[in-house]
Enzyme design. Sequence first.
Site, mmCIF file in Angstrom:
data_model
loop_
_atom_site.group_PDB
_atom_site.id
_atom_site.type_symbol
_atom_site.label_atom_id
_atom_site.label_comp_id
_atom_site.label_asym_id
_atom_site.label_seq_id
_atom_site.Cartn_x
_atom_site.Cartn_y
_atom_site.Cartn_z
ATOM 1 N N ARG A 55 1.003 -1.885 -0.112
ATOM 2 C CA ARG A 55 0.438 0.079 -0.285
ATOM 3 C C ARG A 55 1.000 1.098 0.101
ATOM 4 N NH1 ARG A 55 -2.724 -3.974 1.766
ATOM 5 N NH2 ARG A 55 -1.279 -4.476 2.552
ATOM 6 N N THR A 56 1.869 1.058 0.902
ATOM 7 C CA THR A 56 2.695 2.131 1.185
ATOM 8 C C THR A 56 3.484 3.399 -0.139
ATOM 9 O OG1 THR A 56 3.026 1.874 3.898
ATOM 10 C CG2 THR A 56 3.829 4.127 2.153
ATOM 11 N N LYS A 84 26.757 -4.119 -1.698
ATOM 12 C CA LYS A 84 28.187 -3.509 -1.717
ATOM 13 C C LYS A 84 28.493 -3.319 -0.637
ATOM 14 C CE LYS A 84 27.233 -2.812 -6.417
ATOM 15 N NZ LYS A 84 27.432 -1.747 -7.372
ATOM 16 N N ARG A 105 11.602 3.825 3.050
ATOM 17 C CA ARG A 105 10.968 2.769 4.441
ATOM 18 C C ARG A 105 11.690 2.107 5.129
ATOM 19 N NH1 ARG A 105 5.909 -1.309 4.247
ATOM 20 N NH2 ARG A 105 4.779 0.949 5.830
ATOM 21 N N HIS A 133 4.630 5.209 11.617
ATOM 22 C CA HIS A 133 4.778 4.993 9.991
ATOM 23 C C HIS A 133 3.836 6.343 10.132
ATOM 24 C CE1 HIS A 133 3.237 4.007 6.666
ATOM 25 N NE2 HIS A 133 2.892 2.867 6.712
#
Length: 306
Positions: A55-56, A84, A105, A133
């Site tokens: 969703r986000t 890396k 995120r 959030h």
Amino acid sequence: MNFQGRDIASIEDFTREEINYLLNTAKAMEPLAAKGSDMLKGKILANIFFEPSTRTRLSFEAAMLKLGGSAIGFADAENTSVKKGENLADTVRTVENYADIITLRHPLEGAAKLAAEFSKIPIINAGSGAEEHPTQALVDLYTIKKERRTIDGLKVALVGDLRYGRTVHSLAYALSLYNIELTLVSPDALKMRREVLRAIQNRIQVSETQNLEKIIPQTDVLYVTRIQKERFPDQAEFAKVKGAYRVDLKTLANAKKDLKILHPLPRVDEIAPEVDSTPQACYFRQVWNGIVVRMALLALLLGQVK
Ligand code: CP
């Protein structure tokens, strides 16, 4: 009200007046979400996601496209130079050259704050570990206001994983700016984080219980959350609380007719599918609201709406 160029690391970055302004801007975005706009033509959003999301990430991308902008990014850091050994600060200082705004995120608490310190362009916290959030909390508030026409005066219950669930931390902070009564329903092991509780107890009436059935009849908004299996340091502890709550038609037998059930999603088994077709179920309308709230955020932070 000036949002241009700001970062959003925490919902606590906003006053009540700013949140109300944002919710009103989101409402004004509803027709643009339906027909499209070129308000952000030429602007680029970078979604950099170090944890899974449906969703986000997709709603931020859709919000940018609906406003005429473009989106780039990654959904799997395994395929980036992080693999890396590149650190978050260097990743952000690279991506800022390609975009006008970044959503991040990350599994680590404090990641968004750190990224904001290094970035020349706005950083939006799209979920920082079990911490916060903030844009989900804005979606939740918008949904409550749209469904109930008000936030003030409501009895709201947060149910489930209040310890590891980041959405409930941001939502609890945000709700504490309104005149509401808050009930926290969880197993003992998943009680609301003490620092969140301490902060909100100074502002609103808060009670804690394990008994969902008892609080249902007086509840106006039931906010159900998934138990966050992936955040438990010990899966034996998860096994003890797995399935602690399940909202089904039997649970709702004594609920108010105008109860609203929200869930940030994804859902596992905490709301039975039979609830989806009840008038109380709002969680898929809540998904749509994610678009307009994020359109408002992008337009405000990029200075196209003042
Ligand atoms: N509500 C929410 O954050 O969903 P995703 O994890 O799918 O983005």
